[in-house]
Design an enzyme around this catalytic site. Sequence first.
Site: not given
Ligand code: ADP
Ligand code: MG
Length: 516
Positions: A154, A156, A161, A404, A409, A492
């Site tokens: 993603e 941000n 942070s 999603k 967050g 992370r």
């Molecule tokens: P947020 O805005 O809640 O941080 P994310 O898109 O970062 O949303 O998703 C949260 C977590 O989900 C990520 O830190 C990752 O560990 C997992 N995740 C999200 N998208 C993927 C993906 N396409 N493949 C594998 N893991 C994912």
């Molecule tokens: Mg994230």
Amino acid sequence: MTNSIYSDYPPQINSAQKEFLVRTVKDWTAQHGLVIRPSPAFISKESDPRGVTVTSAPVTLFPSPFPKACFEEAKALQTVYNKLYAAITCNEKWIGDIMEDLIDVDDFISHLWKVHLAVKEEGYTQTLSLGLYRSDYMAHVPSDDTAPSLKQVEFNTISSSFGGLSSLVTSLHSELLDSPPGHPIAYPSHPLLDSNRPPENTSVETLSAGLATAHTAYGPSKSSPALPTCILFLVQEGERNVFDQLALSRQLTTTYKIPVFRLLSSEIFDHTFIPSSNPSRPLLYRPPHAESTSFEVTTVYLRCFYTPTDYRSERDWEARTHLERSAAIKCPTVLNQLAGSKIVQQVLAEEKGTDHLASFLADTNPAILARLRETFAPQYDLSVNSRGRELALNPITAANHVLKPQREGGGNNVYKEAIPEFLQSLPETEWKRWILMELIQPPAEAKNVALRPDGEVLSGHVIGELGVYGTILWDQAEGKVLQNEQGGWLMRTKAKDVDEGGVATGFSSLDSIILY
Ligand code: ADP
Ligand code: MG
């Protein structure tokens, strides 16, 4: 190939070695401020009624191997990503068309959009806009004989942070790698550790330089008589990740000599105001500890307002509008926050139809655009008869996806087999709030050991997520970029059997990298 790197990594440690590492890390984190406020689940309010306790941030004992080519690519693309998100933010109509579709089903998005419309109607008084961004990735290794490629999790645009703490973890691991100097024995000997050091990590310098650039670009006080100027960090009540933020404000006060204040989002109306007699609408801040002094806020840095729970009532939405209509430079503006929503990332990644990348980045070399596009994992909307719907409702294909919502967050996604049933529990009209994304497949054999804030030491298979920081300052009226930088990164690492990520949410540990 990639997985063989991990066959004996991290090196085995016996109990004395483990005890040494854990003790050293515990002391080091306290000594250097690599700390967080404890979760109430670990230290209850009753045992620390005055809130004096801090604990080590969750950290890995070893740096994690990460493919060098992927790291270099993430860094190389960051300023292009910065430009892309600034260009999207400058295209209010394009964002509006996407948001229009969501406003009847997503109250949060609808509220944000209304804040923008209200300020637009009155007329924005500040055209400069600041982005402090973090682009998050995983190394994608779908099979053992493919070279790892960089895939974005993603992007941000608000409250990005951990820049304040991530460079500390890099220092911690670097020190352990050289400890004691001249005869390093803190880690057992291992080919990856003996000659490698984590790459430079300038996250604090980069992010604070971005804020300092905005502060300077604001120019002189718009008040008469002129007031001293400051940067205002707007923060959440009960924020546990406060030392991450303080690392940035400290850099601003010590290196740039810029006054920085912290204000709870719930107290905006108590301590800030916009004099109605001044058409420039300067945002004035009166510190509660020195109420006779007023400062003019050049830059508002939001470490709040990214999640619905930050808006407890209409008054908090009014406070957001109050900031937005002021002359302070916002990091980010409402439009820039909306530009970072998951649905925008899904639309950008669409393979059919308009080439949005090419139109937003018309002056960028097509070969670079192709590289940027390569970092997108397949993403789908869930409209009627769409491919996204088909993939999400079939349990076999759903198992390779994550669902999603338009949230930030952590803790909001739905994963794999749970997707079909989850969608079916919702009215179909609400499906458009969600996007479906193919799962990235990080190296299956990665392992590490983490020291959790409650002192527990966990070891096992892990998934690493690399974030790269960037800052951009642009003029929203002219679409002109004044500053565009990348620098600093965050690793992370979470246990492999955990779907969610995020350090603040308790899933991940802070880590650093060694490149291979
Ligand atoms: P947020 O805005 O809640 O941080 P994310 O898109 O970062 O949303 O998703 C949260 C977590 O989900 C990520 O830190 C990752 O560990 C997992 N995740 C999200 N998208 C993927 C993906 N396409 N493949 C594998 N893991 C994912
Ligand atoms: Mg994230």
